[in-house]
Design an enzyme around this catalytic site. Structure first.
Site, short mmCIF file in Angstrom:
data_model
loop_
_atom_site.label_atom_id
_atom_site.label_comp_id
_atom_site.label_asym_id
_atom_site.label_seq_id
_atom_site.Cartn_x
_atom_site.Cartn_y
_atom_site.Cartn_z
N GLY A 41 0.71 -1.19 0.01
CA GLY A 41 -0.01 0.07 -0.04
C GLY A 41 0.91 1.18 0.05
N GLU A 95 3.53 4.63 6.00
CA GLU A 95 2.21 3.95 5.66
C GLU A 95 1.21 4.55 4.73
OE1 GLU A 95 0.65 1.30 5.29
OE2 GLU A 95 0.14 0.08 7.03
N ASP A 96 0.43 3.86 4.05
CA ASP A 96 -0.74 4.45 3.25
C ASP A 96 -1.54 4.96 4.24
OD1 ASP A 96 -1.50 1.94 4.01
OD2 ASP A 96 -2.03 1.38 2.10
N ASP A 99 -5.59 2.81 10.36
CA ASP A 99 -7.06 2.83 10.35
C ASP A 99 -7.44 2.22 11.96
OD1 ASP A 99 -9.78 2.18 10.02
OD2 ASP A 99 -9.50 0.25 8.98
N LYS A 127 -6.77 7.66 9.70
CA LYS A 127 -8.30 7.49 9.75
C LYS A 127 -8.51 7.49 11.00
CE LYS A 127 -10.23 4.28 6.87
NZ LYS A 127 -10.89 2.97 6.53
N PHE A 149 -14.36 3.89 3.43
CA PHE A 149 -13.30 2.87 2.82
C PHE A 149 -12.94 3.63 1.42
CE2 PHE A 149 -11.44 -0.42 0.32
CZ PHE A 149 -10.72 -1.14 1.47
N ASP A 156 -5.83 -0.33 -1.81
CA ASP A 156 -6.57 -1.32 -2.56
C ASP A 156 -8.00 -1.74 -1.89
OD1 ASP A 156 -5.11 -2.88 -0.52
OD2 ASP A 156 -5.77 -4.81 -1.40
N ARG A 162 -4.60 0.03 -6.90
CA ARG A 162 -3.41 0.52 -6.35
C ARG A 162 -2.81 1.66 -7.52
NH1 ARG A 162 -2.18 -2.29 -1.75
NH2 ARG A 162 -2.37 -4.36 -1.78
P1 IMP Z 1 -4.97 -1.00 10.84
O1 IMP Z 1 -4.05 -2.15 11.22
O2 IMP Z 1 -6.51 -1.27 10.97
O3 IMP Z 1 -4.43 0.47 11.29
O4 IMP Z 1 -5.05 -0.89 9.17
C1 IMP Z 1 -4.04 -0.61 8.43
C2 IMP Z 1 -4.00 -1.13 6.95
O5 IMP Z 1 -5.41 -1.46 6.61
C3 IMP Z 1 -3.59 0.05 5.98
O6 IMP Z 1 -2.30 -0.51 5.88
C4 IMP Z 1 -4.26 -0.63 4.92
O7 IMP Z 1 -3.62 -1.69 4.00
C5 IMP Z 1 -5.60 -1.17 5.33
N1 IMP Z 1 -6.63 -0.20 5.11
C6 IMP Z 1 -7.32 0.41 6.24
N2 IMP Z 1 -8.32 1.23 5.82
C7 IMP Z 1 -8.18 1.15 4.48
C8 IMP Z 1 -8.94 1.79 3.46
O8 IMP Z 1 -9.71 2.58 3.76
N3 IMP Z 1 -8.94 1.45 2.27
C9 IMP Z 1 -7.62 0.56 1.86
N4 IMP Z 1 -7.00 -0.19 2.63
C10 IMP Z 1 -7.31 0.26 4.21
MG MG Z 2 -1.35 -1.38 4.24
#
Ligand code: IMP
Ligand code: MG
Length: 187
Positions: A41, A95-96, A99, A127, A149, A156, A162
């Site tokens: 990502g 990181e992209d 979340d 986010k 999302f 992706d 992507r």
């Molecule tokens: P976390 O562990 O919940 O913080 O998730 C982080 C990862 O989930 C990111 O590196 C993304 O790959 C993916 N992710 C979270 N939200 C989104 C979104 O809105 N679109 C696409 N990928 C997401």
């Molecule tokens: Mg990711």
């Protein structure tokens, strides 16, 4: 019409601003700082960002897995580790999107265990409303205040989108089209 969250121009401006912030932060490092991109990502963001960083840096990549479709799992797995020795080095994880925070919590702990002197977190999108575990975001491109999302520019939906040069909000119609494409691809 797609609801654009970050246009190509906005992303470029973000990269210039964040690169400047990173340059200022790593001004007086003894050892060469290491940028670690989280695959897949963050690849688009890392490529665009690092061309604006003026301070000498090393680059490396790490790969984890935690996400399926639009539903998250809190179970983070390491798929490819960094190859660089992080000992006594400042590491900036790129990181992209952050979340829930579980992936970044895992990554920062992992890099610290590898002996890093200091670990900074840099994300294109924070986010913030979706956060479940606390993680400091030292460099942030854009704070998203809605739990939606998004896809594009590295982000992706089941590995699709992507390559899109901007970030947009995925709606029901987009999901339907992508699910159909993926279904056809299985045959
Ligand atoms: P976390 O562990 O919940 O913080 O998730 C982080 C990862 O989930 C990111 O590196 C993304 O790959 C993916 N992710 C979270 N939200 C989104 C979104 O809105 N679109 C696409 N990928 C997401
Ligand atoms: Mg990711």
């Amino acid at each position: 019409m797609k609801r654009i969250i970050l246009s190509e121009q906005e992303i470029d401006k973000i990269c210039q601003r964040v690169a400047k912030e990173i340059d200022e932060k790593i001004e007086n490092e003894e050892k060469i700082p290491l940028l670690v991109g989280v695959m897949n990502g963050a690849l688009n963001f890392m490529m665009s960002l690092m061309k604006y960083i003026k301070h000498p840096i090393f680059t490396d990549y790490i790969r984890i897995s935690s996400y399926f479709g639009t539903k998250r799992t809190n179970n983070v797995r390491l798929i490819k580790d960094v190859s660089f020795d992080c000992t006594d080095r400042t590491v900036i994880i790129i990181e992209d999107i952050i979340d829930s925070g579980y992936s970044m919590k895992f990554l920062t702990e992992h890099i610290k265990l590898n002996g890093a002197k200091k670990v900074y977190v840099c994300a294109l999108i924070d986010k913030a409303v979706a956060r479940e575990v606390e993680v400091p975001v030292d460099f942030c491109g854009y704070v998203m205040n809605e739990n939606q999302f998004v896809a594009g520019f590295g982000l992706d939906y089941n590995e699709l989108e992507r390559n899109i040069p901007f970030v947009y909000e995925v709606d029901e119609n987009d999901l339907k089209k992508m699910d159909e494409l993926l279904e056809k691809d299985k045959k």
